[in-house]
Motif scaffolding. Structure first.
Motif, PDB file in Angstrom:
ATOM      1  N   PHE A 153      39.054  15.985  56.935  1.00 58.16           N
ATOM      2  CA  PHE A 153      39.757  15.623  55.633  1.00 58.16           C
ATOM      3  C   PHE A 153      39.417  13.997  55.700  1.00 58.16           C
ATOM      4  O   PHE A 153      39.054  13.393  55.007  1.00 58.16           O
ATOM      5  N   LEU A 154      39.460  13.138  57.256  1.00 57.78           N
ATOM      6  CA  LEU A 154      38.691  11.832  57.293  1.00 57.78           C
ATOM      7  C   LEU A 154      37.355  11.686  56.830  1.00 57.78           C
ATOM      8  O   LEU A 154      36.293  10.864  56.076  1.00 57.78           O
ATOM      9  N   ALA A 155      36.664  13.166  57.204  1.00 60.46           N
ATOM     10  CA  ALA A 155      35.275  13.014  56.810  1.00 60.46           C
ATOM     11  C   ALA A 155      34.691  12.737  55.261  1.00 60.46           C
ATOM     12  O   ALA A 155      34.188  12.746  54.437  1.00 60.46           O
ATOM     13  N   ALA A 156      36.048  14.036  54.807  1.00 62.49           N
ATOM     14  CA  ALA A 156      35.732  13.754  53.428  1.00 62.49           C
ATOM     15  C   ALA A 156      35.893  13.101  52.728  1.00 62.49           C
ATOM     16  O   ALA A 156      35.241  11.978  51.672  1.00 62.49           O
ATOM     17  N   SER A 157      36.899  12.071  53.386  1.00 61.00           N
ATOM     18  CA  SER A 157      37.582  10.849  52.696  1.00 61.00           C
ATOM     19  C   SER A 157      36.301   9.899  52.350  1.00 61.00           C
ATOM     20  O   SER A 157      36.094   8.495  51.615  1.00 61.00           O
ATOM     21  N   VAL A 158      35.329   9.652  53.882  1.00 65.50           N
ATOM     22  CA  VAL A 158      34.412   8.516  53.562  1.00 65.50           C
ATOM     23  C   VAL A 158      32.811   8.838  52.913  1.00 65.50           C
ATOM     24  O   VAL A 158      32.577   8.670  52.922  1.00 65.50           O
ATOM     25  N   SER A 159      33.103  10.706  51.678  1.00 70.22           N
ATOM     26  CA  SER A 159      32.036  11.318  51.562  1.00 70.22           C
ATOM     27  C   SER A 159      31.857  10.982  50.437  1.00 70.22           C
ATOM     28  O   SER A 159      32.556  10.629  49.841  1.00 70.22           O
ATOM     29  N   GLY A 160      30.538   9.996  49.963  1.00 70.38           N
ATOM     30  CA  GLY A 160      30.644   9.785  48.528  1.00 70.38           C
ATOM     31  C   GLY A 160      29.941  10.722  47.463  1.00 70.38           C
ATOM     32  O   GLY A 160      29.082   9.784  46.295  1.00 70.38           O
ATOM     33  N   LYS A 161      30.158  11.858  47.625  1.00 66.22           N
ATOM     34  CA  LYS A 161      29.043  12.920  46.695  1.00 66.22           C
ATOM     35  C   LYS A 161      30.392  13.062  45.336  1.00 66.22           C
ATOM     36  O   LYS A 161      31.971  13.961  45.527  1.00 66.22           O
ATOM     37  N   GLU A 162      30.129  12.180  44.416  1.00 67.47           N
ATOM     38  CA  GLU A 162      31.042  12.603  43.745  1.00 67.47           C
ATOM     39  C   GLU A 162      31.991  13.653  43.215  1.00 67.47           C
ATOM     40  O   GLU A 162      32.900  13.884  42.837  1.00 67.47           O
ATOM     41  N   ARG A 163      31.389  15.309  42.592  1.00 65.54           N
ATOM     42  CA  ARG A 163      31.564  16.023  42.102  1.00 65.54           C
ATOM     43  C   ARG A 163      31.979  16.721  43.450  1.00 65.54           C
ATOM     44  O   ARG A 163      32.521  18.051  43.416  1.00 65.54           O
ATOM     45  N   ASP A 164      31.837  16.288  44.845  1.00 65.23           N
ATOM     46  CA  ASP A 164      32.740  16.976  45.727  1.00 65.23           C
ATOM     47  C   ASP A 164      34.341  16.613  46.043  1.00 65.23           C
ATOM     48  O   ASP A 164      35.296  16.986  46.330  1.00 65.23           O
ATOM     49  N   ARG A 165      34.129  15.344  44.851  1.00 65.52           N
ATOM     50  CA  ARG A 165      36.102  14.554  45.245  1.00 65.52           C
ATOM     51  C   ARG A 165      36.810  14.638  43.717  1.00 65.52           C
ATOM     52  O   ARG A 165      38.085  13.749  44.175  1.00 65.52           O
ATOM     53  N   HIS A 166      36.983  15.467  42.826  1.00 62.27           N
ATOM     54  CA  HIS A 166      37.367  15.714  42.209  1.00 62.27           C
ATOM     55  C   HIS A 166      38.647  16.445  42.587  1.00 62.27           C
ATOM     56  O   HIS A 166      39.721  16.238  41.795  1.00 62.27           O
ATOM     57  N   TRP A 167      38.880  17.683  43.063  1.00 67.03           N
ATOM     58  CA  TRP A 167      40.105  18.454  43.315  1.00 67.03           C
ATOM     59  C   TRP A 167      40.858  18.601  44.718  1.00 67.03           C
ATOM     60  O   TRP A 167      41.659  19.404  44.273  1.00 67.03           O
ATOM     61  N   LEU A 168      40.233  18.019  45.148  1.00 63.31           N
ATOM     62  CA  LEU A 168      41.354  17.732  46.690  1.00 63.31           C
ATOM     63  C   LEU A 168      41.513  16.160  47.241  1.00 63.31           C
ATOM     64  O   LEU A 168      41.121  15.660  47.006  1.00 63.31           O
ATOM     65  N   ASP A 169      42.841  16.339  47.976  1.00 60.00           N
ATOM     66  CA  ASP A 169      43.078  15.109  47.872  1.00 60.00           C
ATOM     67  C   ASP A 169      42.496  14.706  49.118  1.00 60.00           C
ATOM     68  O   ASP A 169      41.816  14.790  49.972  1.00 60.00           O
ATOM     69  N   LYS A 170      42.703  13.154  49.270  1.00 58.71           N
ATOM     70  CA  LYS A 170      41.566  11.783  50.663  1.00 58.71           C
ATOM     71  C   LYS A 170      42.926  10.823  50.920  1.00 58.71           C
ATOM     72  O   LYS A 170      43.607  10.413  49.884  1.00 58.71           O
ATOM     73  N   ALA A 171      41.572  10.310  51.923  1.00 63.24           N
ATOM     74  CA  ALA A 171      42.637   9.220  52.310  1.00 63.24           C
ATOM     75  C   ALA A 171      42.170   8.082  51.447  1.00 63.24           C
ATOM     76  O   ALA A 171      41.138   7.589  51.637  1.00 63.24           O
ATOM     77  N   ASP A 172      42.015   8.137  50.508  1.00 66.84           N
ATOM     78  CA  ASP A 172      41.761   6.926  48.813  1.00 66.84           C
ATOM     79  C   ASP A 172      41.733   5.065  49.615  1.00 66.84           C
ATOM     80  O   ASP A 172      40.397   4.673  49.189  1.00 66.84           O
ATOM     81  N   ASP A 173      42.902   4.684  50.314  1.00 65.84           N
ATOM     82  CA  ASP A 173      43.013   3.734  51.151  1.00 65.84           C
ATOM     83  C   ASP A 173      42.237   3.380  52.780  1.00 65.84           C
ATOM     84  O   ASP A 173      42.166   2.579  52.537  1.00 65.84           O
ATOM     85  N   LEU A 174      41.277   4.131  52.982  1.00 62.62           N
ATOM     86  CA  LEU A 174      40.667   4.340  53.808  1.00 62.62           C
ATOM     87  C   LEU A 174      39.449   3.846  53.986  1.00 62.62           C
ATOM     88  O   LEU A 174      38.820   3.131  54.487  1.00 62.62           O
ATOM     89  N   ALA A 175      38.834   4.410  52.449  1.00 61.80           N
ATOM     90  CA  ALA A 175      37.422   4.084  52.340  1.00 61.80           C
ATOM     91  C   ALA A 175      37.149   3.398  50.891  1.00 61.80           C
ATOM     92  O   ALA A 175      37.509   2.942  49.999  1.00 61.80           O
ATOM     93  N   HIS A 176      35.976   2.911  51.402  1.00 54.16           N
ATOM     94  CA  HIS A 176      35.277   1.339  49.587  1.00 54.16           C
ATOM     95  C   HIS A 176      34.313   2.664  49.425  1.00 54.16           C
ATOM     96  O   HIS A 176      33.303   2.581  50.957  1.00 54.16           O
ATOM     97  N   PHE A 177      33.469   2.451  49.106  1.00 54.55           N
ATOM     98  CA  PHE A 177      31.901   3.154  48.389  1.00 54.55           C
ATOM     99  C   PHE A 177      31.030   2.202  47.784  1.00 54.55           C
ATOM    100  O   PHE A 177      31.562   1.632  47.198  1.00 54.55           O
ATOM    101  N   LEU A 178      29.802   2.106  48.070  1.00 53.61           N
ATOM    102  CA  LEU A 178      28.739   0.658  48.234  1.00 53.61           C
ATOM    103  C   LEU A 178      28.376   1.947  46.564  1.00 53.61           C
ATOM    104  O   LEU A 178      28.293   3.052  46.763  1.00 53.61           O
ATOM    105  N   PRO A 179      27.382   1.058  45.348  1.00 55.87           N
ATOM    106  CA  PRO A 179      26.346   1.674  44.742  1.00 55.87           C
ATOM    107  C   PRO A 179      25.861   2.655  45.574  1.00 55.87           C
ATOM    108  O   PRO A 179      24.617   2.142  46.516  1.00 55.87           O
ATOM    109  N   ASP A 180      25.387   3.459  44.910  1.00 53.40           N
ATOM    110  CA  ASP A 180      24.424   4.800  45.287  1.00 53.40           C
ATOM    111  C   ASP A 180      23.156   3.637  45.882  1.00 53.40           C
ATOM    112  O   ASP A 180      22.071   2.524  44.808  1.00 53.40           O
TER     113      ASP A 180
END
Length: 454
Positions: A153-180
């Motif tokens: 859960f936490l590791a996925a929440s800080v992972s930034g591969k867009e196509r892996d982030r569509h269908w599962l819940d994440k701790a969205d308030d935890l992570a902030h993503f920098l541009p590519d």
């Protein structure tokens, strides 16, 4: 052994990682039934070069009898101990050997079951430390687009591969993503130096916008592996570390892929990229894939902040520091040093990278990039790096088919082929691997021309 039913059993009962629901129960996967050296053997008895090295992890190659013996001996003597209440000399020795090779004062090894749980452990420790220091609001983790840090859960929440982030819940308030951070996508005419400054500014701007009092850590792979072997511009990690120090933000270096020899060193953070992280996570090559294991390695400075406090770091796993995995890790480390595999990687890297670059001449190839024994070939129908997703999947699948026909196992990541062969691969085997890959790419190009001409 009669394997006539195993494909049915696989489809009926084995839910695989990243299982596509559209093809659930209808897959025709390659079965890997044996292996030796850099080769694996499929269910038909065909021998294939293992291009992805399992999954970035088979450092010393397959079929090592002394590895099997070391693991068997440990299992006979002690197959398991509870790390919650006891310890074991094999695991303690392995922790010591890792600490001796880790950068700077990273002397505290928390064993986990793999890379995802190593990242979860690192994040939980960062939060734990801030709670004890009386700053419970300092919890945000900054990561990057295309970064991959795991699927817990936490590791996925800080992972930034867009196509892996569509269908599962994440701790969205935890992570902030920098541009590519991929230099391939810098603005037309933009120099790499200007791109570097922009990417470093992205980090500082994010910390300031979020508030340094809210930002706990920046997590970064030295090379973004599963995101497509993205090598950030030279000097990026050093500059980012300086920004982190300026704002009291911890630096977590995710070396799940790059540690244990992939770039020709035990760890890449300090030796290759000139940084001294606060925490390093590792897994993959720790045991050369012979047994599951990972670790979060924490600096003495951070441990000093929590030592002596009336608190418990309530994080751990039944199999933390598993003695059979530790025995595998110790033996793998011994083999790497005895056979001078780190030096070997550094010696053959120029050949590997030169062969990789030559694939850029093929018409469907839009980019080739890599570092050490890591490489990526990115393809598209029209030579456009931002091509249609459906076409991208078709290209990756066809390259896989064409390469397997010719004796090479690749790992298609949508429209990309990633390569990370066993570290023992010879110069002639590197040339053979790329020769097969070239033919597979050319055959795919011909196949695409036929499809488009219809």
């Amino acid at each position: 052994m009669d394997n006539s039913n195993v494909k049915h059993w696989d489809n009926d009962h084995f839910l695989h990682p990243w299982e596509g629901m559209a093809t659930l129960g209808k897959n025709d996967r390659t079965f890997i039934e044996g292996a030796s050296g850099i080769h694996v053997m499929n269910e038909k008895g065909e021998r294939l070069i293992d291009g992805p090295g399992g999954m970035w992890c088979t450092q010393i190659g397959y079929g090592r009898e002394e590895m099997a013996e070391a693991m068997a001996e440990q299992a006979r003597n002690l197959a398991y101990f509870s790390p919650f209440n006891n310890s074991n000399s094999t695991t303690a020795r392995f922790a010591r050997e890792i600490a001796k090779r880790a950068p700077g004062d990273l002397n505290n090894v928390f064993f986990t079951t793999g890379g995802s749980t190593a990242v979860d452990t690192a994040i939980r420790f960062v939060h734990f430390r801030n709670n004890l220091l009386g700053r419970p609001e300092k919890k945000k983790i900054i990561s990057r687009q295309k970064a991959y840090h795991g699927s817990t859960f936490l590791a996925a929440s800080v992972s930034g591969k867009e196509r892996d982030r569509h269908w599962l819940d994440k701790a969205d308030d935890l992570a902030h993503f920098l541009p590519d951070v991929n230099p391939l996508y810098r603005a037309p005419g933009q120099s790499e130096e200007s791109f570097l400054k922009e990417k470093v500014s992205d980090l500082e701007n994010a910390i300031v916008a979020l508030g340094p009092e809210n930002v706990a850590a920046f997590i970064a792979e030295p090379v973004l592996a599963s995101g497509g072997v993205i090598v950030p511009p030279k000097g990026y990690h050093e500059s980012c570390l300086n920004i982190c120090k300026k704002y009291d933000v911890l630096y977590i270096s995710d070396e799940v892929v790059t540690a244990f020899g992939r770039l020709g060193h035990w760890f890449a953070s300090e030796t290759v990229f000139g940084i001294q992280p606060d925490i390093v996570t590792c897994a993959k090559g720790m045991t050369s894939g012979y047994a599951p294991m990972g670790a979060a390695i924490i600096s003495d400075r951070l441990i000093a902040d929590v030592a002596g406090k009336d608190a418990t770091f309530s994080n751990g796993y039944t199999y933390s520091g598993h003695p059979v995995s530790a025995a595998a890790g110790l033996k793998s480390m011994e083999i790497i040093e005895r056979e001078k595999l780190l030096e070997h990687v550094r010696r053959v890297t120029p050949i590997f990278q030169d062969q990789l670059q030559q694939l850029g001449q093929i018409d469907i190839v839009t980019d080739v990039r890599g570092m050490g024994l890591m490489g990526c070939v990115q393809c598209s129908v029209d030579g456009d790096p931002q091509s249609d997703l459906g076409c991208d999947y078709e290209i990756g699948s066809q390259i896989d088919i064409e390469c397997q026909k010719r004796g090479l196992l690749v790992r298609p990541v949508i429209n990309m082929c990633v390569l990370s062969p066993p570290l023992i691969i010879s110069e002639s085997e590197i040339e053979q691997m790329f020769d097969v890959l070239r033919k597979g790419l050319e055959a795919t190009s011909t196949w695409l021309s036929g499809i488009r001409g219809q």
